[in-house]
Design a protein around this motif. Sequence first.
Motif, PDB file in Angstrom:
ATOM      1  N   PHE A  37       0.843  -1.195   0.000  1.00  0.00           N
ATOM      2  CA  PHE A  37       0.000   0.000   0.000  1.00  0.00           C
ATOM      3  C   PHE A  37       0.882   1.251   0.000  1.00  0.00           C
ATOM      4  CE2 PHE A  37      -1.652   3.233   3.044  1.00  0.00           C
ATOM      5  CZ  PHE A  37      -2.552   3.851   2.176  1.00  0.00           C
ATOM      6  N   VAL A  38       0.591   2.168  -0.954  1.00  0.00           N
ATOM      7  CA  VAL A  38       1.311   3.435  -1.046  1.00  0.00           C
ATOM      8  C   VAL A  38       0.340   4.561  -0.714  1.00  0.00           C
ATOM      9  CG1 VAL A  38       2.590   5.022  -2.544  1.00  0.00           C
ATOM     10  CG2 VAL A  38       2.889   2.532  -2.802  1.00  0.00           C
ATOM     11  N   PRO A  39       0.512   5.267   0.423  1.00  0.00           N
ATOM     12  CA  PRO A  39      -0.384   6.387   0.744  1.00  0.00           C
ATOM     13  C   PRO A  39      -0.227   7.497  -0.294  1.00  0.00           C
ATOM     14  CG  PRO A  39       0.995   5.762   2.628  1.00  0.00           C
ATOM     15  CD  PRO A  39       1.558   5.075   1.439  1.00  0.00           C
ATOM     16  N   LYS A  40      -1.346   7.966  -0.852  1.00  0.00           N
ATOM     17  CA  LYS A  40      -1.297   8.961  -1.911  1.00  0.00           C
ATOM     18  C   LYS A  40      -1.837  10.306  -1.428  1.00  0.00           C
ATOM     19  CE  LYS A  40       0.618   6.666  -5.204  1.00  0.00           C
ATOM     20  NZ  LYS A  40       0.181   6.452  -6.580  1.00  0.00           N
ATOM     21  N   PRO A  41      -1.266  11.405  -1.906  1.00  0.00           N
ATOM     22  CA  PRO A  41      -1.800  12.736  -1.600  1.00  0.00           C
ATOM     23  C   PRO A  41      -3.255  12.870  -2.034  1.00  0.00           C
ATOM     24  CG  PRO A  41       0.384  12.910  -2.565  1.00  0.00           C
ATOM     25  CD  PRO A  41      -0.035  11.476  -2.704  1.00  0.00           C
ATOM     26  N   HIS A  42      -3.961  13.770  -1.370  1.00  0.00           N
ATOM     27  CA  HIS A  42      -5.370  14.044  -1.674  1.00  0.00           C
ATOM     28  C   HIS A  42      -6.250  12.814  -1.443  1.00  0.00           C
ATOM     29  CE1 HIS A  42      -3.909  17.784  -3.412  1.00  0.00           C
ATOM     30  NE2 HIS A  42      -3.159  17.103  -4.271  1.00  0.00           N
ATOM     31  N   THR A  43      -5.910  12.018  -0.428  1.00  0.00           N
ATOM     32  CA  THR A  43      -6.765  10.908  -0.011  1.00  0.00           C
ATOM     33  C   THR A  43      -6.855  10.938   1.514  1.00  0.00           C
ATOM     34  OG1 THR A  43      -5.020   9.251   0.314  1.00  0.00           O
ATOM     35  CG2 THR A  43      -5.891   9.502  -1.934  1.00  0.00           C
ATOM     36  N   PRO A  44      -7.848  10.281   2.091  1.00  0.00           N
ATOM     37  CA  PRO A  44      -7.925  10.225   3.560  1.00  0.00           C
ATOM     38  C   PRO A  44      -6.707   9.581   4.222  1.00  0.00           C
ATOM     39  CG  PRO A  44     -10.038   9.650   2.594  1.00  0.00           C
ATOM     40  CD  PRO A  44      -9.066   9.732   1.459  1.00  0.00           C
ATOM     41  N   PHE A  45      -5.951   8.769   3.476  1.00  0.00           N
ATOM     42  CA  PHE A  45      -4.791   8.086   4.053  1.00  0.00           C
ATOM     43  C   PHE A  45      -3.476   8.815   3.750  1.00  0.00           C
ATOM     44  CE2 PHE A  45      -7.180   3.764   3.776  1.00  0.00           C
ATOM     45  CZ  PHE A  45      -7.884   4.073   4.934  1.00  0.00           C
ATOM     46  N   GLN A  46      -3.553  10.089   3.338  1.00  0.00           N
ATOM     47  CA  GLN A  46      -2.343  10.800   2.930  1.00  0.00           C
ATOM     48  C   GLN A  46      -1.365  11.028   4.091  1.00  0.00           C
ATOM     49  OE1 GLN A  46      -3.446  14.663   1.374  1.00  0.00           O
ATOM     50  NE2 GLN A  46      -4.722  15.163   3.139  1.00  0.00           N
ATOM     51  N   TRP A  47      -1.836  10.918   5.337  1.00  0.00           N
ATOM     52  CA  TRP A  47      -0.957  11.119   6.503  1.00  0.00           C
ATOM     53  C   TRP A  47      -0.320   9.822   6.997  1.00  0.00           C
ATOM     54  CZ3 TRP A  47      -5.964  13.346   6.363  1.00  0.00           C
ATOM     55  CH2 TRP A  47      -5.999  14.743   6.223  1.00  0.00           C
ATOM     56  N   GLU A  48      -0.776   8.679   6.464  1.00  0.00           N
ATOM     57  CA  GLU A  48      -0.377   7.376   7.008  1.00  0.00           C
ATOM     58  C   GLU A  48       1.056   7.002   6.604  1.00  0.00           C
ATOM     59  OE1 GLU A  48      -2.265   5.203   9.083  1.00  0.00           O
ATOM     60  OE2 GLU A  48      -3.305   7.122   9.304  1.00  0.00           O
ATOM     61  N   PRO A  49       1.736   6.176   7.398  1.00  0.00           N
ATOM     62  CA  PRO A  49       3.092   5.715   7.045  1.00  0.00           C
ATOM     63  C   PRO A  49       3.035   4.600   6.004  1.00  0.00           C
ATOM     64  CG  PRO A  49       2.430   4.729   9.105  1.00  0.00           C
ATOM     65  CD  PRO A  49       1.322   5.678   8.723  1.00  0.00           C
ATOM     66  N   GLY A  68      22.854  13.684   0.654  1.00  0.00           N
ATOM     67  CA  GLY A  68      22.525  13.770   2.073  1.00  0.00           C
ATOM     68  C   GLY A  68      21.039  13.687   2.354  1.00  0.00           C
ATOM     69  N   LEU A  69      20.296  12.957   1.510  1.00  0.00           N
ATOM     70  CA  LEU A  69      18.849  12.803   1.687  1.00  0.00           C
ATOM     71  C   LEU A  69      18.533  11.476   2.371  1.00  0.00           C
ATOM     72  CD1 LEU A  69      17.432  14.029  -1.760  1.00  0.00           C
ATOM     73  CD2 LEU A  69      17.239  15.197   0.434  1.00  0.00           C
ATOM     74  N   ASP A  70      17.631  11.509   3.337  1.00  0.00           N
ATOM     75  CA  ASP A  70      17.140  10.299   3.995  1.00  0.00           C
ATOM     76  C   ASP A  70      15.842   9.885   3.306  1.00  0.00           C
ATOM     77  OD1 ASP A  70      16.274   8.264   5.612  1.00  0.00           O
ATOM     78  OD2 ASP A  70      15.871   9.539   7.364  1.00  0.00           O
ATOM     79  N   LEU A  71      15.883   8.838   2.497  1.00  0.00           N
ATOM     80  CA  LEU A  71      14.713   8.436   1.723  1.00  0.00           C
ATOM     81  C   LEU A  71      13.574   7.967   2.622  1.00  0.00           C
ATOM     82  CD1 LEU A  71      16.366   6.610  -1.316  1.00  0.00           C
ATOM     83  CD2 LEU A  71      15.676   9.002  -1.093  1.00  0.00           C
ATOM     84  N   HIS A  72      13.878   7.349   3.747  1.00  0.00           N
ATOM     85  CA  HIS A  72      12.823   6.860   4.640  1.00  0.00           C
ATOM     86  C   HIS A  72      12.040   8.011   5.277  1.00  0.00           C
ATOM     87  CE1 HIS A  72      15.282   3.183   4.302  1.00  0.00           C
ATOM     88  NE2 HIS A  72      14.143   2.559   4.493  1.00  0.00           N
ATOM     89  N   TYR A  73      12.605   9.185   5.274  1.00  0.00           N
ATOM     90  CA  TYR A  73      11.920  10.363   5.806  1.00  0.00           C
ATOM     91  C   TYR A  73      10.584  10.589   5.100  1.00  0.00           C
ATOM     92  CZ  TYR A  73      11.048  15.406   6.406  1.00  0.00           C
ATOM     93  OH  TYR A  73      10.479  16.626   6.659  1.00  0.00           O
ATOM     94  N   TYR A  74      10.532  10.232   3.816  1.00  0.00           N
ATOM     95  CA  TYR A  74       9.323  10.482   3.034  1.00  0.00           C
ATOM     96  C   TYR A  74       8.253   9.407   3.230  1.00  0.00           C
ATOM     97  CZ  TYR A  74      12.039  14.120   0.788  1.00  0.00           C
ATOM     98  OH  TYR A  74      12.778  15.254   0.561  1.00  0.00           O
ATOM     99  N   LEU A  75       8.574   8.319   3.933  1.00  0.00           N
ATOM    100  CA  LEU A  75       7.599   7.248   4.159  1.00  0.00           C
ATOM    101  C   LEU A  75       6.938   7.346   5.534  1.00  0.00           C
ATOM    102  CD1 LEU A  75       9.472   4.105   2.752  1.00  0.00           C
ATOM    103  CD2 LEU A  75       8.100   5.785   1.526  1.00  0.00           C
ATOM    104  N   ARG A  76       7.351   8.315   6.331  1.00  0.00           N
ATOM    105  CA  ARG A  76       6.901   8.383   7.724  1.00  0.00           C
ATOM    106  C   ARG A  76       5.442   8.843   7.810  1.00  0.00           C
ATOM    107  NH1 ARG A  76       8.110  13.338   6.401  1.00  0.00           N
ATOM    108  NH2 ARG A  76       7.336  15.084   7.654  1.00  0.00           N
ATOM    109  N   ARG A  77       4.859   8.678   9.002  1.00  0.00           N
ATOM    110  CA  ARG A  77       3.532   9.231   9.287  1.00  0.00           C
ATOM    111  C   ARG A  77       3.640  10.756   9.331  1.00  0.00           C
ATOM    112  NH1 ARG A  77      -1.031   7.266  11.431  1.00  0.00           N
ATOM    113  NH2 ARG A  77      -0.027   5.302  12.075  1.00  0.00           N
ATOM    114  N   ARG A  78       2.659  11.442   8.735  1.00  0.00           N
ATOM    115  CA  ARG A  78       2.650  12.906   8.730  1.00  0.00           C
ATOM    116  C   ARG A  78       1.727  13.417   9.837  1.00  0.00           C
ATOM    117  NH1 ARG A  78       5.022  14.175   3.618  1.00  0.00           N
ATOM    118  NH2 ARG A  78       6.143  12.247   3.125  1.00  0.00           N
ATOM    119  N   GLY A  79       2.113  14.525  10.454  1.00  0.00           N
ATOM    120  CA  GLY A  79       1.267  15.145  11.456  1.00  0.00           C
ATOM    121  C   GLY A  79       0.144  15.942  10.813  1.00  0.00           C
ATOM    122  N   PHE A  80      -0.989  16.020  11.509  1.00  0.00           N
ATOM    123  CA  PHE A  80      -2.135  16.740  10.939  1.00  0.00           C
ATOM    124  C   PHE A  80      -1.865  18.251  10.826  1.00  0.00           C
ATOM    125  CE2 PHE A  80      -4.490  13.045  12.898  1.00  0.00           C
ATOM    126  CZ  PHE A  80      -4.717  12.416  11.688  1.00  0.00           C
TER     127      PHE A  80
END
Length: 835
Positions: A443-455, A535-547
């Motif tokens: 599962f890939v959380p996508k922008p503009h969906t209810p799951f956009q904040w999920e890890p 110097g980019l941390d790729l896993h940073y983009y997979l984390r849970r987002r705050g509301f």
Amino acid sequence: MNPDHFLPLVRKPGRYSGNEFNVISKEWDSVALRVVLSFPDLYEIGMSHQGLQILYHLLNSRADILAERVYAPDTDLEKLLEQTATPLFALESRKPVAQFDMLAITLPYELCYTNILTILARGGLPFYSAERDESHPVVFGGGPCAFHAEPVADFFDAILLGDGEEAIFDIADVLIEAKRGGWSRKELLHRLAGIEGVYVPSFFEPRYGEDGAFAGMIPLKKGYGTVKRRILPDLASGNFPAPLVPLFKIVHDRLGIEIARGCTRGCRFCQAGVIYRPVRERSPEEIMQAAREGIRATGFEELALLSLSSGDYSCLTPLLAELMDTFVPAKVSVSMPSMRVGTLTGEIMAQIKRVRKTGFTVAPEAGTDRLRRVINKGITEEDLLATCQGAFALGWKLIKFYFMFGLPTETEEDLAAIPGLAARALAQCPGKRVNITVSAATFVPKPHTPFQWEPQLTIEEGFARIDFLRRNMRDKRIQLRWGDPRQSFLEGIMSRGDRRLSRLIVAAWNNGARLDAWTDHLNIDLWRQAAATLGLDLHYYLRRRGFDEPLPWSHLDVGLDPGFFRQELDKGLAEGYTPDCRYHGCQQCGLCDFKKIRPVVAGKPENRPLRAEETLPAGPEAAKATHHFYRADYQRIERARFISHLELLQLFFRAFQRAGLPLNFSQGFNPSPKVSFSPALPLGTESLAEYLFLDLAEPLADPAEWLGRLNKQLPGGLRVTGIEPCQEKKIPEKVETIYLIDIDAAMDQEKVDDFLAGTSYSIRVSRKKKDRELDVRPQVTSLALVEKNRIRLGVLNEICTPGLKPLEIVSAIFSFTDKERQQARVLKTEERVIR
């Protein structure tokens, strides 16, 4: 260098030949605007894309606009273009991409981003918009990924959000005005930003906090703080241009008819259900018109009813009956690639089977009813099993299931339920040989969906879930397939990334990353190396987002109330259901004004539950076929020499369909025309002496008139030279074939004399990946140097003996190099029957 020079040197030259049927070619100097449309993946993927074809025909419908196409080159052509400093070219005119006024690139999925750089680099264009000026084409983007395009935003001058049918003309008119007025690039971008739905990335500047976290977008143009999606209120057009017919096998090789756009089922993981709403259905009358005109213009043997959920089309049952009644006699099948459990009625399934048994696919998405409630799938296990039981009872032998793992709130119990559900589905058909394919992906959380904040799961977590499923699927009748977690990892990064990722994409491309959507090309280590360098941390983009966290896509307005997504997330976590607004009233998403923007539904839904006892409707008893045989002679020259034998067969079948030739067909679920072709030519060989035999249901009153009729349906390089009645097909057992071979290489008459004087001459050839030694001397009837760089070769061919390629023979005799052999032109001039 002439682009056609490269065609003999690449793996699949048909990708670049550009002589498809219904292709549109205009005089370069006769138009005010020249647009090249690009799909950033290989031809066989891009030619299957409905959106590009729509824009191609719309733009070309105007006399003052020229639209051509370019696709991402495969690595072999890319290398040749780079080595010879030859610019990437449009298929129709062979003009360099850089000579067009506008390069419009579709953004279909995140794994094509390095291909965009390949198109720009080989086209001779700087990667970054800031580095381009008035001498370069305007680089436009559009498509599904436009709504979260920040990782590639710096590559584009402008990006269209939403439907393009009306917007493309607004954009074209501004570009024409800019050319005539000599505007600067800055002035042009300001004017483009005034068009509804057009996003100009350079008018926004990203901010980052001291800790490097994305902190929001600063608008740089007054009154341009957000960009709202462009929505086409109604699909009705009444205009159905003839679709392009490929000469090369593509992924979706069929006539696609969009019966509806948008879906409001409300699956909480689905971005398409957001960015394409509201639902807008075409009328059954318009669909029937499009089907009749499309099949007549293309000769396709399959038409597909396209939408996000074809089974939800409100008039599907009567429409499908009419389609089948119309096209069954012509052996044209109807498929619906996007069906949904609960919409598959007995009438629908029985109708589909009247010509060909198409694939049967269901998408439970999750293993348990609980998790399906979380994602708002709206189907139960009972629904799924009833559908499978009915499908098996009606004769289907294979059912495909689609699942995701890593969904919000997923537990081991949910994952373990996937093999169990597949086993219970298999049990719906006891005692019969049936199979189930289970496809599962991260599962890939996508922008503009209810799951956009999920890890999102990591690569390691994804493979762990795949291993779990493999261990728990023990029945050999259940096959597991999975999406590569490394591709999902990259997709997830690009889905929710910010503009810093443009540097990552460039660095990965420089490292050699290409065609990442293809598993045999993806190399995740190239991306990791690029990230480490930057110097980019790729896993940073997979984390849970705050509301309360700024999101990189929040300035791109899909039209829904932003609070609706949070409301739907909370509702999902509580396992609440949101019904379809088409039939259960407005759900307050905030999109529709009910004046211009509203759901457009063609009729009341007539679906009912599937019953296993329903049977196939009886058709009229087939009349006994009559047979009339004809021989047709034809030529195959120029770019048509790069059409493989199998592709040639399909090309002719479609030409016969368009011309209305009364062919007899074979029997069974996959009927095919009764046509026999002369033996296959080596790819790249031209011929003036090909033939085929036709088995017709009725005689041709005027074969000469049919000659002209057929030639109108053939692409450049193919021409029928004669049609005459004959006895039942009779391919001669022994023939002498004469070839002329033009090659830029040194040739010695002494080698000709030595060859002819000998009684044997062995050469080594490769057949089916095995080397063989053949004595070619008995089969060569003549060999002569007729001009400085031309050979005349006569070869004796017999049925059931290994065929000899003329280039193999002369290459062995004269010791030609690989390069000389690749650039040779071989022409079959005649064929003499040996009695």
